[in-house]
Write a protein that holds these residues in place. Structure first.
Motif, PDB file in Angstrom:
ATOM      1  N   TYR A  30      -6.206  19.952  13.154  1.00  0.00           N
ATOM      2  CA  TYR A  30      -5.769  20.401  11.629  1.00  0.00           C
ATOM      3  C   TYR A  30      -7.179  19.693  11.028  1.00  0.00           C
ATOM      4  CZ  TYR A  30      -3.606  21.315   7.376  1.00  0.00           C
ATOM      5  OH  TYR A  30      -3.225  21.934   6.296  1.00  0.00           O
ATOM      6  N   ALA A  31      -7.542  18.397  10.874  1.00  0.00           N
ATOM      7  CA  ALA A  31      -8.228  17.770  10.281  1.00  0.00           C
ATOM      8  C   ALA A  31      -9.472  18.686  10.637  1.00  0.00           C
ATOM      9  CB  ALA A  31      -8.292  16.540  10.600  1.00  0.00           C
ATOM     10  N   ALA A  32     -10.011  18.954  11.675  1.00  0.00           N
ATOM     11  CA  ALA A  32     -11.395  19.606  12.007  1.00  0.00           C
ATOM     12  C   ALA A  32     -11.495  20.874  11.368  1.00  0.00           C
ATOM     13  CB  ALA A  32     -11.512  19.463  13.464  1.00  0.00           C
ATOM     14  N   ALA A  33     -10.151  21.480  11.438  1.00  0.00           N
ATOM     15  CA  ALA A  33     -10.152  23.216  11.189  1.00  0.00           C
ATOM     16  C   ALA A  33     -10.097  23.304   9.518  1.00  0.00           C
ATOM     17  CB  ALA A  33      -8.935  23.589  11.463  1.00  0.00           C
ATOM     18  N   TYR A  34      -9.786  22.070   8.986  1.00  0.00           N
ATOM     19  CA  TYR A  34      -9.883  22.068   7.425  1.00  0.00           C
ATOM     20  C   TYR A  34     -11.001  21.168   6.590  1.00  0.00           C
ATOM     21  CZ  TYR A  34      -5.772  25.204   7.341  1.00  0.00           C
ATOM     22  OH  TYR A  34      -5.117  26.094   7.538  1.00  0.00           O
ATOM     23  N   GLY A  35     -11.967  20.720   7.560  1.00  0.00           N
ATOM     24  CA  GLY A  35     -13.015  20.040   6.940  1.00  0.00           C
ATOM     25  C   GLY A  35     -12.799  18.668   6.727  1.00  0.00           C
ATOM     26  N   TYR A  36     -11.912  17.964   7.110  1.00  0.00           N
ATOM     27  CA  TYR A  36     -11.634  16.508   6.907  1.00  0.00           C
ATOM     28  C   TYR A  36     -12.596  15.535   7.814  1.00  0.00           C
ATOM     29  CZ  TYR A  36      -7.604  17.656   3.771  1.00  0.00           C
ATOM     30  OH  TYR A  36      -6.609  18.038   3.114  1.00  0.00           O
ATOM     31  N   GLU A  37     -13.020  14.574   7.391  1.00  0.00           N
ATOM     32  CA  GLU A  37     -14.118  13.777   8.271  1.00  0.00           C
ATOM     33  C   GLU A  37     -13.076  12.735   8.848  1.00  0.00           C
ATOM     34  OE1 GLU A  37     -17.343  10.694   7.615  1.00  0.00           O
ATOM     35  OE2 GLU A  37     -17.415  12.164   6.172  1.00  0.00           O
ATOM     36  N   VAL A  38     -12.947  12.533  10.235  1.00  0.00           N
ATOM     37  CA  VAL A  38     -12.213  11.609  10.718  1.00  0.00           C
ATOM     38  C   VAL A  38     -12.927  10.274  10.615  1.00  0.00           C
ATOM     39  CG1 VAL A  38     -10.796  10.846  12.846  1.00  0.00           C
ATOM     40  CG2 VAL A  38     -10.778  13.312  11.855  1.00  0.00           C
ATOM     41  N   ASN A  39     -12.630   9.173  10.497  1.00  0.00           N
ATOM     42  CA  ASN A  39     -13.507   7.841  10.203  1.00  0.00           C
ATOM     43  C   ASN A  39     -12.797   6.675  10.873  1.00  0.00           C
ATOM     44  OD1 ASN A  39     -11.452   7.406   8.408  1.00  0.00           O
ATOM     45  ND2 ASN A  39     -12.950   6.741   6.764  1.00  0.00           N
ATOM     46  N   GLY A  40     -11.762   7.081  11.675  1.00  0.00           N
ATOM     47  CA  GLY A  40     -11.185   5.932  12.540  1.00  0.00           C
ATOM     48  C   GLY A  40     -10.110   6.467  13.576  1.00  0.00           C
ATOM     49  N   PRO A  41      -9.511   5.386  14.460  1.00  0.00           N
ATOM     50  CA  PRO A  41      -8.305   6.276  15.014  1.00  0.00           C
ATOM     51  C   PRO A  41      -6.997   6.525  14.270  1.00  0.00           C
ATOM     52  CG  PRO A  41      -8.321   3.600  14.979  1.00  0.00           C
ATOM     53  CD  PRO A  41      -9.444   4.093  14.077  1.00  0.00           C
ATOM     54  N   VAL A  42      -6.432   7.544  14.835  1.00  0.00           N
ATOM     55  CA  VAL A  42      -5.101   7.995  14.253  1.00  0.00           C
ATOM     56  C   VAL A  42      -4.068   6.839  14.349  1.00  0.00           C
ATOM     57  CG1 VAL A  42      -3.118   9.538  14.522  1.00  0.00           C
ATOM     58  CG2 VAL A  42      -5.650  10.467  14.992  1.00  0.00           C
ATOM     59  N   GLN A  43      -3.582   6.368  13.388  1.00  0.00           N
ATOM     60  CA  GLN A  43      -2.508   5.471  13.257  1.00  0.00           C
ATOM     61  C   GLN A  43      -0.962   5.983  13.500  1.00  0.00           C
ATOM     62  OE1 GLN A  43      -3.476   2.235  12.514  1.00  0.00           O
ATOM     63  NE2 GLN A  43      -5.517   2.721  12.752  1.00  0.00           N
ATOM     64  N   SER A  44      -0.203   5.380  14.048  1.00  0.00           N
ATOM     65  CA  SER A  44       1.176   5.904  14.169  1.00  0.00           C
ATOM     66  C   SER A  44       1.996   4.891  13.908  1.00  0.00           C
ATOM     67  CB  SER A  44       1.401   6.377  15.574  1.00  0.00           C
ATOM     68  OG  SER A  44       0.696   7.259  15.937  1.00  0.00           O
ATOM     69  N   SER A  45       3.101   5.029  13.167  1.00  0.00           N
ATOM     70  CA  SER A  45       4.047   3.875  12.758  1.00  0.00           C
ATOM     71  C   SER A  45       5.349   4.495  13.149  1.00  0.00           C
ATOM     72  CB  SER A  45       4.167   3.806  11.251  1.00  0.00           C
ATOM     73  OG  SER A  45       5.096   2.856  10.752  1.00  0.00           O
ATOM     74  N   PHE A  46       6.127   3.624  14.165  1.00  0.00           N
ATOM     75  CA  PHE A  46       7.400   4.130  14.707  1.00  0.00           C
ATOM     76  C   PHE A  46       8.528   3.902  13.751  1.00  0.00           C
ATOM     77  CE2 PHE A  46       4.282   3.081  18.015  1.00  0.00           C
ATOM     78  CZ  PHE A  46       4.297   4.212  18.865  1.00  0.00           C
ATOM     79  N   VAL A  47       9.349   4.999  13.622  1.00  0.00           N
ATOM     80  CA  VAL A  47      10.320   4.726  12.618  1.00  0.00           C
ATOM     81  C   VAL A  47      11.807   4.205  13.037  1.00  0.00           C
ATOM     82  CG1 VAL A  47      11.497   6.302  10.991  1.00  0.00           C
ATOM     83  CG2 VAL A  47       9.209   6.460  11.179  1.00  0.00           C
ATOM     84  N   ASP A  48      11.925   4.849  14.514  1.00  0.00           N
ATOM     85  CA  ASP A  48      13.098   4.712  15.196  1.00  0.00           C
ATOM     86  C   ASP A  48      12.926   3.898  16.261  1.00  0.00           C
ATOM     87  OD1 ASP A  48      14.927   6.627  13.460  1.00  0.00           O
ATOM     88  OD2 ASP A  48      13.620   8.005  14.335  1.00  0.00           O
ATOM     89  N   ASP A  49      13.952   3.099  16.608  1.00  0.00           N
ATOM     90  CA  ASP A  49      14.054   2.362  17.918  1.00  0.00           C
ATOM     91  C   ASP A  49      14.516   3.233  19.226  1.00  0.00           C
ATOM     92  OD1 ASP A  49      14.750   0.746  20.127  1.00  0.00           O
ATOM     93  OD2 ASP A  49      16.294  -0.570  19.038  1.00  0.00           O
TER      94      ASP A  49
END
Length: 75
Positions: A43-62
């Motif tokens: 999605y980021a590539a398709a809409y011209g966003y520049e990725v400048n690091g790893p994708v971050q994930s935050s876990f909400v549920d156990d």
């Protein structure tokens, strides 16, 4: 961030302390999280966003207390 990008839920554009950011919520098994991360990068590539690091994930549920198909992670 880009005001002209057509954002379709559940993707949202926000500004973080580091600059523009995209955010979505993964719902489902945590072992499928990589698929959601790849889709967000596409999605980021398709809409011209520049990725400048790893994708971050935050876990909400156990995963030990929530059914596998219902666990959430913010990406």
């Amino acid at each position: 961030y880009r005001d002209d990008a057509a954002l379709e839920p559940p993707v949202a554009a926000r500004r973080s302390y580091g600059g523009p950011a995209l955010r979505t919520v993964h719902v489902g098994r945590y072992d499928a999280l990589a698929t959601t991360q790849r889709k967000l990068l596409a999605y980021a590539a398709a809409y011209g966003y520049e990725v400048n690091g790893p994708v971050q994930s935050s876990f909400v549920d156990d995963p030990g207390a929530t059914p596998a198909d219902s666990v959430r992670a913010e990406v």
